[in-house]
Design a protein around this motif. Sequence first.
Motif, PDB file in Angstrom:
ATOM      1  N   LEU A 173      47.497  17.356  94.163  1.00 39.23           N
ATOM      2  CA  LEU A 173      48.414  17.871  95.177  1.00 39.23           C
ATOM      3  C   LEU A 173      49.304  16.714  95.623  1.00 39.23           C
ATOM      4  O   LEU A 173      48.842  15.574  95.712  1.00 39.23           O
ATOM      5  N   SER A 221      41.378  14.111  93.204  1.00 37.48           N
ATOM      6  CA  SER A 221      41.656  12.691  93.451  1.00 37.48           C
ATOM      7  C   SER A 221      41.586  12.312  94.932  1.00 37.48           C
ATOM      8  O   SER A 221      41.866  11.169  95.278  1.00 37.48           O
ATOM      9  N   THR A 280      43.307  13.581  97.610  1.00 35.89           N
ATOM     10  CA  THR A 280      44.567  13.565  98.363  1.00 35.89           C
ATOM     11  C   THR A 280      44.413  14.048  99.812  1.00 35.89           C
ATOM     12  O   THR A 280      44.920  13.399 100.731  1.00 35.89           O
ATOM     13  N   ASP A 303      33.499  17.233  94.882  1.00 34.44           N
ATOM     14  CA  ASP A 303      34.007  17.779  93.629  1.00 34.44           C
ATOM     15  C   ASP A 303      32.822  17.778  92.675  1.00 34.44           C
ATOM     16  O   ASP A 303      31.934  16.937  92.782  1.00 34.44           O
ATOM     17  N   ARG A 304      32.820  18.719  91.736  1.00 35.37           N
ATOM     18  CA  ARG A 304      31.681  18.716  90.800  1.00 35.37           C
ATOM     19  C   ARG A 304      31.895  17.697  89.688  1.00 35.37           C
ATOM     20  O   ARG A 304      30.993  17.428  88.908  1.00 35.37           O
ATOM     21  N   ILE A 353      30.427  23.513  94.712  1.00 39.07           N
ATOM     22  CA  ILE A 353      30.775  24.297  95.889  1.00 39.07           C
ATOM     23  C   ILE A 353      29.555  25.051  96.470  1.00 39.07           C
ATOM     24  O   ILE A 353      29.408  25.184  97.680  1.00 39.07           O
ATOM     25  N   ASN A 365      42.566  22.844  97.620  1.00 41.37           N
ATOM     26  CA  ASN A 365      43.284  23.599  96.594  1.00 41.37           C
ATOM     27  C   ASN A 365      42.429  23.701  95.342  1.00 41.37           C
ATOM     28  O   ASN A 365      42.318  22.783  94.550  1.00 41.37           O
TER      29      ASN A 365
HETATM   30  C1  LIG Z   1      43.435  21.590  91.607  1.00 40.47           C
HETATM   31  S1  LIG Z   1      42.170  20.416  91.564  1.00 40.47           S
HETATM   32  C2  LIG Z   1      42.243  19.678  93.165  1.00 40.47           C
HETATM   33  C3  LIG Z   1      43.277  18.589  93.220  1.00 40.47           C
HETATM   34  C4  LIG Z   1      43.234  17.737  94.471  1.00 40.47           C
HETATM   35  N1  LIG Z   1      43.681  18.441  95.647  1.00 40.47           N
HETATM   36  C5  LIG Z   1      44.042  16.465  94.261  1.00 40.47           C
HETATM   37  O1  LIG Z   1      45.019  16.248  94.979  1.00 40.47           O
HETATM   38  O2  LIG Z   1      43.729  15.715  93.336  1.00 40.47           O
HETATM   39  C6  LIG Z   1      40.697  21.381  91.655  1.00 40.47           C
HETATM   40  C7  LIG Z   1      39.393  20.608  91.615  1.00 40.47           C
HETATM   41  O3  LIG Z   1      38.316  21.538  91.771  1.00 40.47           O
HETATM   42  C8  LIG Z   1      37.172  20.997  91.115  1.00 40.47           C
HETATM   43  N2  LIG Z   1      36.185  22.090  90.924  1.00 40.47           N
HETATM   44  C9  LIG Z   1      36.269  23.164  90.097  1.00 40.47           C
HETATM   45  N3  LIG Z   1      35.173  23.939  90.229  1.00 40.47           N
HETATM   46  C10 LIG Z   1      34.388  23.369  91.159  1.00 40.47           C
HETATM   47  C11 LIG Z   1      33.117  23.707  91.757  1.00 40.47           C
HETATM   48  N4  LIG Z   1      32.458  24.785  91.394  1.00 40.47           N
HETATM   49  N5  LIG Z   1      32.619  22.887  92.721  1.00 40.47           N
HETATM   50  C12 LIG Z   1      33.289  21.781  93.094  1.00 40.47           C
HETATM   51  N6  LIG Z   1      34.486  21.419  92.569  1.00 40.47           N
HETATM   52  C13 LIG Z   1      35.023  22.187  91.618  1.00 40.47           C
HETATM   53  C14 LIG Z   1      37.761  20.428  89.837  1.00 40.47           C
HETATM   54  O4  LIG Z   1      36.896  19.435  89.309  1.00 40.47           O
HETATM   55  C15 LIG Z   1      39.111  19.874  90.328  1.00 40.47           C
HETATM   56  O5  LIG Z   1      39.011  18.491  90.613  1.00 40.47           O
END
Ligand SMILES: C[S@@+](CC[C@H](N)C(=O)[O-])C[C@H]1O[C@@H](n2cnc3c(N)ncnc32)[C@H](O)[C@@H]1O
Length: 355
Positions: free
Chosen positions: A164, A191, A193, A241-242, A270, A286
């Motif tokens: 983001l 990351s 953010t 984050d996973r 999550i 997000n």
């Molecule tokens: C769109 S990215 C988020 C980007 C973040 N806002 C940034 O600025 O870098 C979505 C994130 O959700 C994480 N994700 C997906 N499924 C997940 C879960 N079940 N539990 C935790 N994190 C998860 C992914 O690893 C990914 O890093």
Amino acid sequence: MTVFLVAIPGLENALEREATALGFADAAIVPGGVEVAGDLAEAAHANLHLRCAARVLWRVAEFRAMHLAQLDKRARKVPWTNWLRTDVPVRVEAVCRKSRIYHDKAAAQRVAGAIIAAGVPVAETAEVVVKARIDDDLCTISLDTTGEALHRRGHKEFVGKAPLRETIAAAFLDQMGFDGSQAVVDPMCGSGTIPIEAAEIAAGLAPGRSRRFAFEHLVGAVRPDIEPSATPLTPRFFGFDRNDGAIRGARENASRADVADWCRFERQAISDLEPPHGPPGIVLTNPPYGGRIGDRKLLFGLYGSLGRVLAERFSDWRIGIVTSDGGLAKATGLELTPSGPVSHGGTKITLWTRM
Ligand SMILES: C[S@@+](CC[C@H](N)C(=O)[O-])C[C@H]1O[C@@H](n2cnc3c(N)ncnc32)[C@H](O)[C@@H]1O
């Protein structure tokens, strides 16, 4: 002279509010952004302190130009060396809209010729950009005082997948009523953010403190001193984050931003999310969206789990979910209100909130 704050499409109101709060006089929303009174000093201040502007332009000249010969002649009357240094090359970008001059490249060449005639070198790869916009036969000359776009704060070396923009994270935090005092949780932080931006706001750290700007290459530029920041005492900014790599990267990004002491990043799916101790705060996240056909079914499951966890364990918290897909926001089962959309590098994203 005026300073033009370029807005991210959809964040014009947020930018106007922020500019007014930062003390800019007569901030007015105009197409593409917000206009404020001021010159180089104000442009420098805006670059260093505004969190949700995309870029800052300093409008230095304006004249009518009906044809290229007139553009050439009038551009030569512009006192270029009042602002541009003869030892720093510049490059010219021109756009023509609804004007008799319609050829962008030819317009740029004429302006470049006038700049060279004033003794300022012009080079294709120059960092300093002079922008000529010819709209309805009116040519406005602006200097880009920013350089690399403002969402690049200079701390996020690890970017992960679909990061983001900091500018949008800041605006959404503001929209959720974040004033620096509440806890912020991002259960899918990538990351980092959102928690990092929140920690910086809480600590009163200027967003531009670590990077350089194009205005530093202009005549008479002084980089203003930045006031030392306040210090939050407890870590109230959480990212999960996973993905292990994301968590490592988020920690590194937080260290570079000098907010590591107030942030906690842990690898966690999550389904294991629990609210941290202390009063309720803000969940802003997000989750993944878009992607390839076929992924959407999996995403429905993910948004559904997120919604259940938030409904059961975060009942007193404010919730904000950022996604480009309204169907996925609805799949959370939460009662969310949309606002936006905001353009995120071409993709339209919406903040869905429960306040
Ligand atoms: C769109 S990215 C988020 C980007 C973040 N806002 C940034 O600025 O870098 C979505 C994130 O959700 C994480 N994700 C997906 N499924 C997940 C879960 N079940 N539990 C935790 N994190 C998860 C992914 O690893 C990914 O890093």
